[in-house]
Design a protein around this motif. Structure first.
Motif, PDB file in Angstrom:
ATOM      1  N   ASN A 298      43.847  67.291 -16.587  1.00  0.00           N
ATOM      2  CA  ASN A 298      44.433  66.578 -17.721  1.00  0.00           C
ATOM      3  C   ASN A 298      43.657  66.625 -19.037  1.00  0.00           C
ATOM      4  OD1 ASN A 298      45.759  65.654 -15.306  1.00  0.00           O
ATOM      5  ND2 ASN A 298      46.734  64.085 -16.537  1.00  0.00           N
TER       6      ASN A 298
ATOM      7  N   GLU B 118      50.660  71.405 -11.502  1.00  0.00           N
ATOM      8  CA  GLU B 118      50.794  69.944 -11.476  1.00  0.00           C
ATOM      9  C   GLU B 118      50.819  69.490 -10.035  1.00  0.00           C
ATOM     10  OE1 GLU B 118      54.365  69.089 -13.593  1.00  0.00           O
ATOM     11  OE2 GLU B 118      53.375  69.071 -15.550  1.00  0.00           O
TER      12      GLU B 118
ATOM     13  N   SER C 200      51.066  65.863  -7.422  1.00  0.00           N
ATOM     14  CA  SER C 200      51.278  64.425  -7.258  1.00  0.00           C
ATOM     15  C   SER C 200      50.097  63.796  -6.536  1.00  0.00           C
ATOM     16  CB  SER C 200      52.558  64.173  -6.462  1.00  0.00           C
ATOM     17  OG  SER C 200      53.670  64.713  -7.123  1.00  0.00           O
TER      18      SER C 200
ATOM     19  N   LEU D 245      43.370  58.454 -14.992  1.00  0.00           N
ATOM     20  CA  LEU D 245      44.822  58.437 -14.864  1.00  0.00           C
ATOM     21  C   LEU D 245      45.323  57.042 -14.506  1.00  0.00           C
ATOM     22  CD1 LEU D 245      45.898  61.682 -12.949  1.00  0.00           C
ATOM     23  CD2 LEU D 245      46.550  60.992 -15.251  1.00  0.00           C
TER      24      LEU D 245
ATOM     25  N   GLN E 261      44.893  54.474 -17.358  1.00  0.00           N
ATOM     26  CA  GLN E 261      45.859  54.670 -18.436  1.00  0.00           C
ATOM     27  C   GLN E 261      47.252  54.188 -18.046  1.00  0.00           C
ATOM     28  OE1 GLN E 261      45.509  58.863 -19.181  1.00  0.00           O
ATOM     29  NE2 GLN E 261      43.389  58.686 -19.903  1.00  0.00           N
ATOM     30  N   ALA E 262      47.575  54.261 -16.743  1.00  0.00           N
ATOM     31  CA  ALA E 262      48.905  53.843 -16.283  1.00  0.00           C
ATOM     32  C   ALA E 262      49.016  52.340 -16.114  1.00  0.00           C
ATOM     33  CB  ALA E 262      49.231  54.536 -14.955  1.00  0.00           C
TER      34      ALA E 262
ATOM     35  N   ASP F 209      55.222  56.728  -9.152  1.00  0.00           N
ATOM     36  CA  ASP F 209      55.138  56.766 -10.612  1.00  0.00           C
ATOM     37  C   ASP F 209      55.008  58.214 -11.100  1.00  0.00           C
ATOM     38  OD1 ASP F 209      54.124  53.623 -11.327  1.00  0.00           O
ATOM     39  OD2 ASP F 209      53.754  54.388  -9.323  1.00  0.00           O
ATOM     40  N   GLN F 210      55.955  58.657 -11.909  1.00  0.00           N
ATOM     41  CA  GLN F 210      55.981  60.041 -12.359  1.00  0.00           C
ATOM     42  C   GLN F 210      54.769  60.391 -13.225  1.00  0.00           C
ATOM     43  OE1 GLN F 210      58.113  62.600 -11.558  1.00  0.00           O
ATOM     44  NE2 GLN F 210      58.756  61.141  -9.985  1.00  0.00           N
ATOM     45  N   GLU F 211      54.257  59.404 -13.969  1.00  0.00           N
ATOM     46  CA  GLU F 211      53.132  59.698 -14.853  1.00  0.00           C
ATOM     47  C   GLU F 211      51.829  59.908 -14.088  1.00  0.00           C
ATOM     48  OE1 GLU F 211      53.429  55.142 -14.833  1.00  0.00           O
ATOM     49  OE2 GLU F 211      54.724  56.898 -14.672  1.00  0.00           O
TER      50      GLU F 211
ATOM     51  N   GLN G 295      50.608  62.056 -12.125  1.00  0.00           N
ATOM     52  CA  GLN G 295      50.430  63.421 -11.664  1.00  0.00           C
ATOM     53  C   GLN G 295      49.232  64.005 -12.402  1.00  0.00           C
ATOM     54  OE1 GLN G 295      54.036  65.646 -12.289  1.00  0.00           O
ATOM     55  NE2 GLN G 295      54.809  65.126 -10.259  1.00  0.00           N
TER      56      GLN G 295
END
Length: 310
Positions: free
Chosen positions: A148, A162, A164, A203, A206-207, A261-263, A265
């Motif tokens: 990222n 990418e 998951s 990650l 941030q989520a 959660d899609q974000e 990844q």
């Protein structure tokens, strides 16, 4: 200060003994002692002290040794690159791999380097993304897998795949691939994570604002094996890519459920330095690393990964 003195410094630091350092350098003991004396006179401070386990670096000695390793590595690289233009690709190449990828990639990469570029000396360093980025910028590694990051004045990046993430727990928790879990559902779960500043932790941090939750971190460790061992012992749960726990799940030591959660990844990138010349050997090894990663995805050996590079 010269190369012989720096090699003597590092040999004594690594062996803890002037005698063993002399054997490693294939010179007589008085010669090593003289090199150390000249070096200490040059810098004007003691570099070693006598400890329980032999000769130990002082704080100043540690600083000099750190720089000496980098300087000698650069000289070794330069020596290996000075060759006729029609010679085969050769040199020292140090690649940084993420802990979750090392078991999958290290062996095939070494095989391909030996087959295609036998004159290349491949070195593999394994560490979390934060460490790998620091090592790349300092010159301790020549190329690294990160996740990222964006390109900066110091590094160039090429997104490759990418992947998951999943929640990992002890086998008794009955987590499974057909049961997804939302990050918000983990609010009360005890988590074992890397320290702040490392990829997956970043990650998650941030989520969290979007879910209104705060992570319940009960332990921090910068070792993936320690993360998994603590989970096996029932100390909590962790967040990892599925590739990191495939064998553990197969042995019924750990269970894993995908995060919905899609974000959440991670995008794995191949990173190279922008601040120094990239030798042909580094580019050749980087190309082989990219190829092995793509093949692993195509074979299905990298669960939940999706290849995105052109």
């Amino acid at each position: 200060m010269d190369i012989k003195q720096l090699r003597a410094l590092l040999a004594v630091a690594e062996t803890g003994s002037v005698t063993r350092a002399a054997e490693a350098l294939h010179i007589v003991q008085p010669a090593v002692s003289r090199q150390l004396k000249l070096l200490e006179e040059d810098v004007g401070i003691a570099l070693f002290e006598r400890g329980r386990y032999g000769m130990e670096l002082t704080e100043s000695g540690e600083i000099l040794a750190q720089h000496a390793r980098r300087a000698l590595l650069e000289l070794d690289r330069a020596r290996s690159e000075i060759q006729p233009s029609n010679a085969q690709i050769s040199g020292i190449v140090t690649v940084g791999l993420l802990p979750s990828t090392s078991d999958l990639l290290a062996g095939p990469l070494l095989d391909e380097v030996k087959n295609q570029h036998p004159a290349v000396n491949l070195r593999i360093s394994v560490g979390y993304a934060g460490y790998l980025r620091d090592w790349l910028e300092s010159g301790e590694v020549d190329a690294a897998l990160l996740y990222n990051p964006k390109a900066t004045p110091t590094i160039q990046v090429q997104p490759l795949l990418e992947e998951s993430l999943c929640v990992v727990g002890p086998w008794s928790a009955q987590l499974s691939s057909d049961r997804s879990i939302a990050l918000a559902d983990l609010a009360a779960w005890p988590l074992i994570l890397p320290s702040a500043g490392h990829g997956i932790r970043n990650l998650l941090e941030q989520a969290c604002p979007g879910t209104g939750m705060k992570l319940n971190v009960v332990a921090e460790t910068n070792s993936m094996n320690v993360q998994k061992n603590l989970v096996v012992r029932g100390h909590g749960y962790t967040i990892l890519p599925s590739i990191a726990v495939t064998e553990d799940v197969a042995r019924k030591q750990l269970g894993a459920s995908p995060l919905s959660d899609q974000e959440l990844q991670r995008t794995i990138v191949l990173a190279l330095p922008n601040t120094r010349r990239i030798p042909m050997a580094v580019r050749a090894v980087a190309s082989l690393l990219e190829r092995e990663m793509k093949l692993a995805v195509e074979r299905g050996d990298w669960p939940t990964a999706r290849w995105i590079s052109d």
